[in-house]
Design an enzyme around this catalytic site. Structure first.
Site, short mmCIF file in Angstrom:
data_model
loop_
_atom_site.label_atom_id
_atom_site.label_comp_id
_atom_site.label_asym_id
_atom_site.label_seq_id
_atom_site.Cartn_x
_atom_site.Cartn_y
_atom_site.Cartn_z
N ASP A 1 0.83 -1.21 0.00
CA ASP A 1 0.00 0.00 0.00
C ASP A 1 0.86 1.26 0.00
OD1 ASP A 1 0.76 -0.82 2.67
OD2 ASP A 1 -0.52 0.79 3.43
N GLU B 1 0.10 -0.98 5.73
CA GLU B 1 1.17 -0.48 6.60
C GLU B 1 1.03 1.01 6.85
OE1 GLU B 1 5.04 1.30 7.71
OE2 GLU B 1 3.86 1.66 5.92
#
Length: 482
Positions: A120, A184
């Site tokens: 991400d 994250e």
């Protein structure tokens, strides 16, 4: 048919055949020149292709990582990984939080080494960028796009290295496991590493963890300075400071105005510094970093590494943001709001205080310090994002010599520095369950022009190619049982 005519036809066929061979030879020659001539060149080309696919596949929190995870899995399967060794794992209640766990089997001489690679990225507004943030753009020696430095550039290098080892039929002494994970960045709904450790521990259990996202390769003015080995990181957490009052008409102001009371407290905080707190890692950092510094900075770093450290040296280092954040816990106001109407006294004012806490200090001790500094019993302090404890990984063993070996193969004059990161990474989850975890990255970024999470994020084309080579070499080295 006259003999002369037969000879002419045979000659024509021979000429045609020779011509075809020449064309084929030319095509082959051109193809050979265009194709990468070495394994390293092929790997860099493959890594660029992977990076383009990753940047062009949007994986911000609102979209999720599942689409990109599927593409990563597809590359692994196409390279010959068995389905059991290239698993796509998606939480039932979070279909957009896809993860992939890949495994290259070793000879079983030791417990696995685990690489952490989050898929991400933070949001990027196209209107703020000079180029499309979700399309890899090459321009003047740079590669632009959201995630080039955090951390799709590293993801691409790790995946390319893993695919290369597979194509070479390399058998490591211990398994190499790579977790490509979700959420994250910025408090996602379901962090991939945390979820894998809870739900699929058998797939990611390891003796050693390498997290390129936690690493740093620093340069200034085009000069490579160091490659960091992150052994620890500050704990990230957030408090809310809030003042309330009954409010009233703006024509009848009082001293109890929550905006004023909160502002006075925040002004005190702006002038406050937490006490210095050096860890084993930061002492080693300053001792080694001094070797590439000059003048008073060199002297101050050596003095800071001593036991006890020199207070005057610590004070001078504290005046520089880069070194100050390594010396102490920090808390700073990042958001503020108050009031409900332009003609009414505010009934509430609140501020978000974002803190980065040195390992070994506690959330409660930081809260008590904030209450003392704000010095106003009407300011209520509450936790809005608790800290996740993250113990320091040991500097003993072979991790520093291993990294130094690889670094000096590529850059003989570059220093290897133990580091405590001021920011947070997924290593906190593996450290808390007892896995020795290290942030290591060879993608050199300018310390004076860091663009991670910022506008026009980019990485140098040459730096990316070197990262690909570094990652492959390091992956081979850390897969050896020691």
């Amino acid at each position: 048919m006259p003999n002369r005519l037969r000879r002419q036809r045979r000659l024509s066929r021979v000429q045609a055949l020779v011509g075809s061979l020449l064309v084929a030879s030319a095509v082959f020659s051109t193809s050979a020149r265009a194709a990468p001539s070495t394994p390293e060149a092929h790997e860099t080309t493959l890594a660029r292709e992977i990076l383009r696919e990753m940047i062009d596949t949007r994986s911000t929190h609102d979209v999720g990582s599942t689409e990109l995870a599927r593409k990563v899995q597809a590359r692994l399967l196409a390279a010959g990984f068995a389905p059991a060794d290239a698993q796509l794992l998606i939480p039932v209640d979070h279909p957009h939080a896809g993860n992939v766990v890949a495994r290259l089997h070793g000879s079983g001489k030791g417990k696995p080494v685990l690489y952490l690679c989050h898929l991400d990225v933070v949001e990027a507004k196209p209107e703020d960028w000079t180029r499309d943030p979700f399309h890899l753009t090459e321009d003047s020696g740079w590669l632009y796009g959201r995630g080039t430095i955090d951390m799709k550039g590293q993801d691409a290098a790790v995946l390319a290295a893993l695919l290369r080892l597979k194509s070479e039929h390399f058998i490591p002494e211990r398994d190499i496991v790579v977790a490509f994970t979700a959420d994250e960045e910025a408090g996602g709904e379901l962090n991939g590493v945390d979820w894998l450790l809870t739900e699929h521990r058998d797939l990611v259990n390891a003796d050693l963890v390498i997290n390129p996202d936690g690493g740093e390769a620093g340069m200034k003015g085009g000069r490579r300075l160091y490659v960091g080995v992150q052994t620890s990181e500050k704990m990230s957490m957030a408090f809310e400071a809030e003042v309330t009052d009954k409010g009233g008409h703006s024509s009848r102001p009082t001293a109890e105005n929550p905006i004023y009371r909160l502002s006075v407290g925040l002004a005190r905080l702006s002038k406050f510094q937490f006490p210095t707190h050096l860890t084993d890692t930061t002492r080693q950092y300053f001792k080694r970093r001094a070797a590439i510094e000059t003048g008073s900075t060199r002297s101050d770093m050596l003095a800071a590494a001593k036991t006890p450290p020199d207070p005057a040296a610590l004070e001078r280092l504290s005046a520089v943001v880069e070194t100050n954040i390594l010396l102490r816990t920090t808390c700073t106001a990042t958001q503020i709001e108050g009031g409900h109407a332009q003609n009414a006294l505010p009934q509430r004012a609140r501020a978000t205080l974002q803190c980065r806490i040195i390992p070994g200090e506690s959330q409660d001790s930081v809260r008590d310090t904030l209450a003392r500094v704000l010095d106003d019993p009407t300011i209520k302090i509450s936790v809005i994002a608790p800290a996740t404890p993250s113990p320091e990984s040991t500097l003993s063993g072979n991790i520093l010599p291993t990294v130094e070996k690889v670094v000096h193969q590529l850059w003989p004059d570059v220093m290897v520095l133990p580091q405590m990161a001021p920011s947070a990474s997924d290593s906190k989850f593996t450290r808390i369950v007892g896995m020795q975890s290290y942030g290591i990255d060879g993608m050199f970024d300018d310390l004076d022009d860091g663009r991670a999470h910022g506008r026009d994020e980019r990485i140098g084309i040459a730096a990316f190619g070197q990262e690909v080579d570094f990652t492959y070499r390091l992956m081979r080295e850390v897969s050896k049982q020691r």
